[in-house]
Design an enzyme around this catalytic site. Structure first.
Site, PDB file in Angstrom:
ATOM      1  N   HIS A  69      31.153  -6.798 -35.820  1.00  0.00           N
ATOM      2  CA  HIS A  69      32.507  -6.320 -35.682  1.00  0.00           C
ATOM      3  C   HIS A  69      33.263  -6.837 -34.708  1.00  0.00           C
ATOM      4  O   HIS A  69      33.503  -6.589 -33.583  1.00  0.00           O
ATOM      5  CB  HIS A  69      32.757  -4.821 -35.411  1.00  0.00           C
ATOM      6  CG  HIS A  69      34.214  -4.304 -35.823  1.00  0.00           C
ATOM      7  ND1 HIS A  69      35.380  -4.026 -34.733  1.00  0.00           N
ATOM      8  CD2 HIS A  69      34.472  -3.598 -37.068  1.00  0.00           C
ATOM      9  CE1 HIS A  69      36.312  -3.785 -35.428  1.00  0.00           C
ATOM     10  NE2 HIS A  69      35.961  -3.259 -36.886  1.00  0.00           N
ATOM     11  N   ILE A  75      35.432  -7.080 -31.495  1.00  0.00           N
ATOM     12  CA  ILE A  75      36.379  -5.924 -31.255  1.00  0.00           C
ATOM     13  C   ILE A  75      35.857  -4.590 -31.211  1.00  0.00           C
ATOM     14  O   ILE A  75      35.005  -4.412 -32.144  1.00  0.00           O
ATOM     15  CB  ILE A  75      37.511  -6.248 -32.093  1.00  0.00           C
ATOM     16  CG1 ILE A  75      38.479  -7.584 -32.035  1.00  0.00           C
ATOM     17  CG2 ILE A  75      38.715  -4.826 -31.924  1.00  0.00           C
ATOM     18  CD1 ILE A  75      39.397  -7.821 -33.185  1.00  0.00           C
ATOM     19  N   GLY A  78      38.099   0.825 -33.560  1.00  0.00           N
ATOM     20  CA  GLY A  78      39.016   1.803 -33.148  1.00  0.00           C
ATOM     21  C   GLY A  78      38.421   3.244 -33.333  1.00  0.00           C
ATOM     22  O   GLY A  78      38.746   4.262 -32.499  1.00  0.00           O
ATOM     23  N   VAL A  79      37.708   3.470 -34.344  1.00  0.00           N
ATOM     24  CA  VAL A  79      37.076   4.749 -34.620  1.00  0.00           C
ATOM     25  C   VAL A  79      36.292   5.205 -33.506  1.00  0.00           C
ATOM     26  O   VAL A  79      35.936   6.410 -33.154  1.00  0.00           O
ATOM     27  CB  VAL A  79      36.389   4.955 -35.817  1.00  0.00           C
ATOM     28  CG1 VAL A  79      37.368   4.983 -36.978  1.00  0.00           C
ATOM     29  CG2 VAL A  79      35.188   3.945 -36.197  1.00  0.00           C
ATOM     30  N   GLU A  83      36.101   8.402 -30.919  1.00  0.00           N
ATOM     31  CA  GLU A  83      34.934   8.980 -30.699  1.00  0.00           C
ATOM     32  C   GLU A  83      34.661   9.280 -29.154  1.00  0.00           C
ATOM     33  O   GLU A  83      34.303  10.361 -28.787  1.00  0.00           O
ATOM     34  CB  GLU A  83      33.710   8.455 -31.252  1.00  0.00           C
ATOM     35  CG  GLU A  83      32.512   8.961 -30.797  1.00  0.00           C
ATOM     36  CD  GLU A  83      32.012  10.270 -31.381  1.00  0.00           C
ATOM     37  OE1 GLU A  83      31.337  10.883 -30.753  1.00  0.00           O
ATOM     38  OE2 GLU A  83      32.533  10.774 -32.400  1.00  0.00           O
TER      39      GLU A  83
END
Length: 176
Positions: A69, A75, A78-79, A83
């Site tokens: 990723h 990067i 976002g999840v 978290e």
């Protein structure tokens, strides 16, 4: 006199109040059940019981998620920032649970999640979480993640306290 003043000044940081408002990784590991590679909190720099927490996550190129990723432009997903917000909130809440070794704090919802800027290797996430509602077994938290003083992500998360040993979904429960 100078020696006595230095001793007093040196002893001040060891006061019980200071220990309750900050945590190093060893303290975090005693409270959160998460472990590498999924532990996303490195340090707590401020904790106000039952109200708020400020935690740090140092983002490094060795994070396993950067392999895919994205290989040419790493990067942080976002999840995983959400978290990290949830883990910081869980850390804040679990400090108040006397039998926390028998319990888990689990997600029950994510609302208003927004991602403002990419988080890349070398960044340090400053995660600020505020309790909006807290009952005995459930909470709603608002969190923001910052890099260099700029908001990179924000979300409202809800969570619930459940027993650590529940039967649903295990191989034993399915008859294996």
């Amino acid at each position: 006199m100078t020696d006595a003043n230095q001793t007093t000044a040196a002893a001040a940081p060891e006061a019980p109040t200071a220990a309750k408002t900050a945590m190093e990784i060893g303290d975090i590991l005693k409270i959160l059940p998460h472990r590498y590679p999924f532990l996303l909190i490195d340090r707590v720099i401020e904790l106000v019981r039952m109200k708020s927490i400020v935690a740090l996550k140092n983002v490094t190129i060795t994070e396993p998620f950067f392999q895919g990723h994205f290989p040419d432009k790493p990067i942080m997903p976002g999840v995983l920032i959400v978290e990290a917000i949830a883990q910081a909130g869980g850390l804040l809440l679990l400090t108040e649970v006397p039998n926390r070794d028998e319990m888990l704090m689990v997600f029950t919802g994510i609302e208003k999640a927004r991602f403002r800027r990419p988080v890349v290797p070398g960044d340090q996430l400053r995660i600020e979480v505020v309790v909006k509602a807290w009952r005995l077994t459930a909470a709603r938290l608002e969190g923001k993640a910052y890099v260099d003083g700029k908001v990179v992500a924000e979300a409202t998360v809800t969570c619930r306290l459940v027993p650590r040993h529940i039967g649903g979904g295990s191989a034993e429960a399915e008859g294996e």
